[in-house]
Design a protein around this motif. Structure first.
Motif, PDB file in Angstrom:
ATOM      1  N   HIS A  64     104.471  61.266   6.283  1.00  0.00           N
ATOM      2  CA  HIS A  64     104.560  61.841   4.929  1.00  0.00           C
ATOM      3  C   HIS A  64     103.212  62.388   4.467  1.00  0.00           C
ATOM      4  O   HIS A  64     103.144  63.430   3.813  1.00  0.00           O
ATOM      5  CB  HIS A  64     105.014  60.770   3.935  1.00  0.00           C
ATOM      6  N   LEU A  65     102.155  61.678   4.796  1.00  0.00           N
ATOM      7  CA  LEU A  65     100.814  62.058   4.342  1.00  0.00           C
ATOM      8  C   LEU A  65     100.208  63.201   5.152  1.00  0.00           C
ATOM      9  O   LEU A  65      99.121  63.684   4.839  1.00  0.00           O
ATOM     10  CB  LEU A  65      99.884  60.839   4.397  1.00  0.00           C
ATOM     11  N   GLY A  66     100.896  63.610   6.208  1.00  0.00           N
ATOM     12  CA  GLY A  66     100.459  64.769   6.975  1.00  0.00           C
ATOM     13  C   GLY A  66      99.316  64.513   7.929  1.00  0.00           C
ATOM     14  O   GLY A  66      98.630  65.459   8.343  1.00  0.00           O
ATOM     15  N   ILE A  67      99.113  63.256   8.309  1.00  0.00           N
ATOM     16  CA  ILE A  67      97.998  62.949   9.220  1.00  0.00           C
ATOM     17  C   ILE A  67      98.497  62.467  10.582  1.00  0.00           C
ATOM     18  O   ILE A  67      97.706  62.035  11.413  1.00  0.00           O
ATOM     19  CB  ILE A  67      97.048  61.889   8.615  1.00  0.00           C
ATOM     20  N   ILE A 121     101.711  56.968  18.005  1.00  0.00           N
ATOM     21  CA  ILE A 121     103.042  57.021  17.407  1.00  0.00           C
ATOM     22  C   ILE A 121     104.121  57.111  18.492  1.00  0.00           C
ATOM     23  O   ILE A 121     105.168  56.464  18.401  1.00  0.00           O
ATOM     24  CB  ILE A 121     103.142  58.193  16.415  1.00  0.00           C
ATOM     25  N   ASP A 122     103.865  57.903  19.527  1.00  0.00           N
ATOM     26  CA  ASP A 122     104.824  57.996  20.636  1.00  0.00           C
ATOM     27  C   ASP A 122     105.065  56.626  21.266  1.00  0.00           C
ATOM     28  O   ASP A 122     106.209  56.253  21.559  1.00  0.00           O
ATOM     29  CB  ASP A 122     104.318  58.967  21.702  1.00  0.00           C
ATOM     30  N   GLU A 123     103.996  55.884  21.479  1.00  0.00           N
ATOM     31  CA  GLU A 123     104.124  54.551  22.079  1.00  0.00           C
ATOM     32  C   GLU A 123     104.901  53.606  21.167  1.00  0.00           C
ATOM     33  O   GLU A 123     105.769  52.839  21.623  1.00  0.00           O
ATOM     34  CB  GLU A 123     102.737  53.979  22.378  1.00  0.00           C
ATOM     35  N   ALA A 124     104.606  53.668  19.872  1.00  0.00           N
ATOM     36  CA  ALA A 124     105.291  52.798  18.915  1.00  0.00           C
ATOM     37  C   ALA A 124     106.777  53.127  18.823  1.00  0.00           C
ATOM     38  O   ALA A 124     107.627  52.230  18.733  1.00  0.00           O
ATOM     39  CB  ALA A 124     104.636  52.918  17.542  1.00  0.00           C
ATOM     40  N   ASN A 171     107.329  51.478   8.632  1.00  0.00           N
ATOM     41  CA  ASN A 171     106.814  51.892   7.325  1.00  0.00           C
ATOM     42  C   ASN A 171     105.454  52.567   7.440  1.00  0.00           C
ATOM     43  O   ASN A 171     105.171  53.534   6.722  1.00  0.00           O
ATOM     44  CB  ASN A 171     106.739  50.683   6.390  1.00  0.00           C
ATOM     45  N   LEU A 172     104.617  52.066   8.351  1.00  0.00           N
ATOM     46  CA  LEU A 172     103.298  52.680   8.537  1.00  0.00           C
ATOM     47  C   LEU A 172     103.439  54.083   9.122  1.00  0.00           C
ATOM     48  O   LEU A 172     102.802  55.033   8.636  1.00  0.00           O
ATOM     49  CB  LEU A 172     102.433  51.814   9.447  1.00  0.00           C
ATOM     50  N   ILE A 173     104.280  54.228  10.137  1.00  0.00           N
ATOM     51  CA  ILE A 173     104.476  55.549  10.749  1.00  0.00           C
ATOM     52  C   ILE A 173     105.068  56.525   9.741  1.00  0.00           C
ATOM     53  O   ILE A 173     104.648  57.681   9.657  1.00  0.00           O
ATOM     54  CB  ILE A 173     105.391  55.431  11.991  1.00  0.00           C
ATOM     55  N   LYS A 223      95.351  49.852  13.912  1.00  0.00           N
ATOM     56  CA  LYS A 223      96.515  49.309  13.206  1.00  0.00           C
ATOM     57  C   LYS A 223      97.802  49.634  13.949  1.00  0.00           C
ATOM     58  O   LYS A 223      98.673  48.778  14.129  1.00  0.00           O
ATOM     59  CB  LYS A 223      96.593  49.881  11.781  1.00  0.00           C
ATOM     60  N   LEU A 224      97.937  50.878  14.373  1.00  0.00           N
ATOM     61  CA  LEU A 224      99.149  51.297  15.061  1.00  0.00           C
ATOM     62  C   LEU A 224      99.347  50.529  16.368  1.00  0.00           C
ATOM     63  O   LEU A 224     100.476  50.210  16.750  1.00  0.00           O
ATOM     64  CB  LEU A 224      99.103  52.804  15.345  1.00  0.00           C
TER      65      LEU A 224
END
Length: 504
Positions: free
Chosen positions: A34-37, A45-48, A27-29, A15-16
């Protein structure tokens, strides 16, 4: 359960990588963090966020603009706060129409707490958004009401990640646009981590019991669960298990030392113990009374245990830790002498020369590096023992928050004059004025911490994050009371993290 977690992780990674819409990606990140995962998806996440930083977000939506700012600032990007000028009216104030946008106000409020020195617009944003959030808080419904309530107590950038995950998982279940894949993963991951943390807590409790403190050092506070909770706030991830256990033992040994100097040992015994610690030689044990001989030998043995756990090329790390422990013992002795001679340091700065060391943060940050991977280089240890600006800021926040909430109790316990006493003496002012000044200094120190996390950094960000996490922990423990001495204060949080799993 582990196999299901791996399957869900692969789904989230896809998905990411596949999302092209900036709003959807943010919003996904945000939800993942927030969910700690998020620790499972560092690369993705770094790429996004690299893409988000290089892309133009054409939006006049307060939530989206504030969310982009916060996500990028949290990851070290030097994004400008000028983007918020578009939400001001022709008089230079934030537009009152924003008061009808609680989600946007919450995002602005949380983002603004990542401000650095000179960013006046973010100070204005905090004041504006807080006033309006407080006025509408009782009219909101969950889950937004819960998020606003938590933010008004502690803004998101200063919260403990594990506790935020625990609360947000429950909130996320109520979200209309919930992503069931990350929701399921968050619950499973929380339960798996909880099982690991319980095992670590069991292990450290057995180590604590084996110290035979009730028989040998009966005056020491039994706070091993609270101490583990403290270190869990510094790092919770599975790959930091070894580092966590080392830091845990160090903070326990500091707690023993603190109680020894504060409530039990005579001044001459404190001097003898300090001298033995400075020599760091078992031959020095003969100068100590029986109970301190026992503690000193346990101290030496535990540090030797740390060396044995490390690879040969990393054993040097313990020498830096030993140096910092010696500095703390010397600072404790100085404060004991202050108390014995009824001495109040004549200036605030004179007090801080000792109390920024005695508060323990510089040594604990050093300890938190010892069990980490190759990111903790010799240069990193040289950096931390020099007490650089972010470490000093963290120690300052800890020292002042601790003294605000516990100085009266500490005096009854037989403690030396606090920083409050020195400030009042130097400036001939009241305690209320001194506390107000301390809150200003604390906010200024947070700005120093925020600046230290922006790229390029002097040392790798994972190391500076340890410093920031110690500060977040102090923010929580000392915000309203001395949460460490007052054991019941932390009980509900301990139950949430160690006792109560999620139904899956």
């Amino acid at each position: 359960m582990e196999q299901k977690v791996e399957e869900l992780k692969e789904e989230v990674k896809k998905k990411l990588r596949s999302i092209t819409d900036l709003h959807e990606s943010m919003n996904l990140i945000d939800a993942i963090q927030h969910l700690g995962i998020d620790y499972h998806f560092t690369k993705e996440i770094d790429e996004a966020l690299d893409h988000l930083n290089n892309a133009e977000l054409k939006s006049f939506d307060l939530h989206e603009v504030a969310l982009r700012f916060r996500l990028l600032r949290q990851h070290g990007f030097r994004v400008t706060a000028d983007e918020f000028n578009k939400f001001k009216d022709d008089k230079g104030n934030f537009a009152e129409t924003l008061s009808n946008d609680p989600k946007g106000l919450l995002s602005l409020y949380n983002a603004a707490y990542l401000g650095t020195h000179g960013e006046t617009i973010l100070e204005e944003a905090i004041s504006f958004s807080r006033i309006h959030l407080e006025s509408i808080a009782n009219d909101l419904k969950p889950p937004l009401a819960n998020e606003v309530s938590r933010a008004l107590v502690t803004p998101l950038p200063r919260r403990l990640k594990r506790l935020e995950a625990r609360y947000y998982i429950s909130d996320y279940e109520m979200e209309d646009k919930r992503d069931d894949t990350i929701f399921e993963l968050a619950k499973l991951d929380f339960n798996l981590l909880q099982s690991l943390h319980r095992e670590e807590l069991k292990s450290i409790s057995l180590w604590w019991k084996d110290l035979e403190l009730e028989d040998k050092l009966c005056y020491v506070r039994d706070r091993i669960v609270e101490l583990y909770f403290w270190i869990l706030g510094v790092y919770f991830e599975p790959h930091y298990s070894c580092a966590r256990m080392i830091t845990m033992k160090v903070i326990a040994l500091i707690c023993i030392l603190d109680d020894t100097y504060d409530v039990y040992a005579t001044l001459e015994e404190c001097r003898a113990l300090t001298d033995a610690i400075q020599r760091w030689d078992t031959k020095s044990v003969d100068q100590l009374p029986t109970y301190l001989k026992y503690f000193f030998l346990k101290l030496i043995d535990t540090f030797k245990e740390f060396e044995d756990k490390l690879e040969s090329e990393d054993k040097y790390r313990v020498s830096y830790l030993r140096e910092m422990y010696i500095k703390v013992a010397s600072a404790y002795l100085k404060e004991t002498e202050w108390y014995a001679h009824d001495y109040v340091p004549t200036t605030f700065e004179e007090h801080l020369q000792t109390s920024l060391v005695s508060v323990g943060i510089p040594m604990l940050v050093c300890a938190s590096f010892v069990g980490m991977d190759k990111v903790a280089t010799r240069a990193a240890f040289e950096w931390v023992i020099s007490i650089p600006e972010p470490v000093k800021a963290s120690a300052l926040i800890s020292r002042l928050m601790d003294d605000i909430t516990s100085s009266e109790h500490e005096k009854k316990r037989g403690h030396c004059a606090s920083t409050l006493d020195s400030y009042m003496k130097e400036h001939s002012t009241t305690k209320e004025v001194a506390i107000a000044k301390f809150h200003f200094i604390i906010e200024d120190a947070w700005k120093t911490m925020n600046e230290a996390l922006l790229k390029p950094t002097n040392v790798p960000i994972p190391l500076i994050e340890r410093v920031a996490n110690f500060t977040r922990m102090d923010e929580m423990i000392y915000k309203y009371t001395d949460g460490f001495t007052n054991a019941t204060y932390l009980k509900k949080y301990i139950l949430l993290l160690f006792v109560q799993p999620f139904d899956v």
